[in-house]
Design an enzyme around this catalytic site. Structure first.
Site, PDB file in Angstrom:
ATOM      1  N   ILE A 135       0.866  -1.168   0.000  1.00 16.98           N
ATOM      2  CA  ILE A 135       0.000   0.000   0.000  1.00 16.98           C
ATOM      3  C   ILE A 135       0.909   1.226   0.000  1.00 16.98           C
ATOM      4  O   ILE A 135       2.064   1.156   0.408  1.00 16.98           O
ATOM      5  CB  ILE A 135      -0.981   0.032   1.202  1.00 16.98           C
ATOM      6  N   ASP A 136       0.394   2.335  -0.487  1.00 16.26           N
ATOM      7  CA  ASP A 136       1.217   3.530  -0.666  1.00 16.26           C
ATOM      8  C   ASP A 136       1.751   4.067   0.657  1.00 16.26           C
ATOM      9  O   ASP A 136       1.178   3.823   1.721  1.00 16.26           O
ATOM     10  CB  ASP A 136       0.404   4.628  -1.355  1.00 16.26           C
ATOM     11  N   LYS A 137       2.812   4.826   0.575  1.00 16.44           N
ATOM     12  CA  LYS A 137       3.453   5.422   1.750  1.00 16.44           C
ATOM     13  C   LYS A 137       2.444   6.130   2.653  1.00 16.44           C
ATOM     14  O   LYS A 137       2.423   5.912   3.872  1.00 16.44           O
ATOM     15  CB  LYS A 137       4.527   6.415   1.302  1.00 16.44           C
ATOM     16  N   ARG A 235      -7.176   5.654  -5.640  1.00 19.21           N
ATOM     17  CA  ARG A 235      -6.907   7.076  -5.839  1.00 19.21           C
ATOM     18  C   ARG A 235      -7.229   7.491  -7.272  1.00 19.21           C
ATOM     19  O   ARG A 235      -7.837   8.541  -7.513  1.00 19.21           O
ATOM     20  CB  ARG A 235      -5.442   7.368  -5.493  1.00 19.21           C
TER      21      ARG A 235
END
Length: 301
Positions: A135-137, A235
């Site tokens: 998962i993204d930062k 997103r």
């Protein structure tokens, strides 16, 4: 050093954009760095990023040797939701990168995992031990980690076959009028900005289901369930239908709510255990900043 050469044929425009298209294996930021550090010449002369290429231009790039990235154990706290001999479930905080990269050589989830356990899968590569999915930062929430290669393959197969359960909570701009929806739109790298993904005709299939949880004056709280797992999928998809995620620095309006990035949390994770073959389902609370933002919106609403 490695010398890259190219002769301009019909390409037009700034050299940084042209080279990003020609050498698609490198990011635009890498190419801009080479231009800034006098590593790019046109017809033998050093050039800059805003140079407009012409047909017949002979371009040479003096590419530096890539930096070898090593993952090392670091004593970083982990929020472990579940652990046995096969798998771990981690609640990743917002702001933590999942694995080392050129821009984030340490301080990642992998560095913390290596300090916690000597038993992690080795299928991906040396800088991603145990990592089955990412998962993204600046996205918080639940991740599964494999502690051996058999478990890794078993879990990865569930993701591939769309059998794993992954639900996110997101705060988006705008008031969504309908209660539920499904976004089916292929995702690939953006043609305009290589740091972004986008809905593109030749992209990979991507499906996101969403359900409205709560509406505010200018925002909507939604639950998003992934059917596929493309980079930045939620997103990109929410922005595509006109409801970008609040706080998203890439896809949303700038500085609309106080926070530390996008208001997106991987809240629910479910999968079949590699050994017992029993179904495991986990949930985690949204971060405090997310909770506080929702309370403020409720009070204002």
């Amino acid at each position: 050093m490695e010398l890259l050469t190219y002769t301009i044929k019909e390409e037009k425009g700034r050299i940084d954009k042209v080279l990003t298209d020609v050498f698609s294996q490198f990011s635009r930021s890498q190419i801009q760095s080479w231009l800034k550090n006098d590593r790019v010449t046109v017809n033998g002369d050093i050039t800059r990023a805003n140079y407009k290429v012409k047909s017949g231009d002979s371009i040479e790039i003096d590419r530096p040797e890539p930096v070898v990235i090593e993952a090392k154990a670091q004593d970083i706290p982990l929020d472990i939701i579940y652990e046995d001999d096969e798998v771990m479930v981690i609640n990743k905080p917002q702001g933590m990168v999942v694995h080392p990269s050129a821009g984030h050589p340490d301080g990642t989830l992998v560095n913390a995992l290596m300090n916690h356990s000597d038993h992690l899968s080795t299928i991906n590569d040396v800088i991603r031990p145990g990592i089955v999915h990412r998962i993204d930062k600046d996205t918080s929430g639940l991740l599964m980690v494999a502690k051996n290669n058999d478990a890794h393959l078993f879990l990865a197969d569930q993701l591939k076959e769309k059998k794993a359960l992954r639900k996110y909570v997101a705060l988006v701009h705008g008031v969504i009028p309908h209660e539920k929806g499904t976004i089916t739109a292929p995702i690939g790298r953006s043609k305009e900005n290589r740091q972004k993904q986008a809905v593109v005709k030749d992209g990979k299939p991507a499906v996101t289901h969403f359900t409205v949880l709560e509406r505010f004056e200018e925002f909507t709280l939604v639950e998003c369930q992934l059917e596929t797992g493309r980079t930045h999928q939620i997103r990109v998809h929410m922005d595509f239908i006109g409801f970008p995620i609040a706080g998203d620095p890439l896809y949303g309006p700038k500085k609309t709510l106080k926070g530390n990035g996008q208001f997106l949390h991987a809240q629910t994770l479910g999968f079949v255990h590699p050994k017992t073959e029993g179904l495991l389902t986990f949930t985690s609370d949204i971060p405090e900043v997310f909770k506080e933002t929702l309370e403020n919106l409720r009070q204002n609403h």
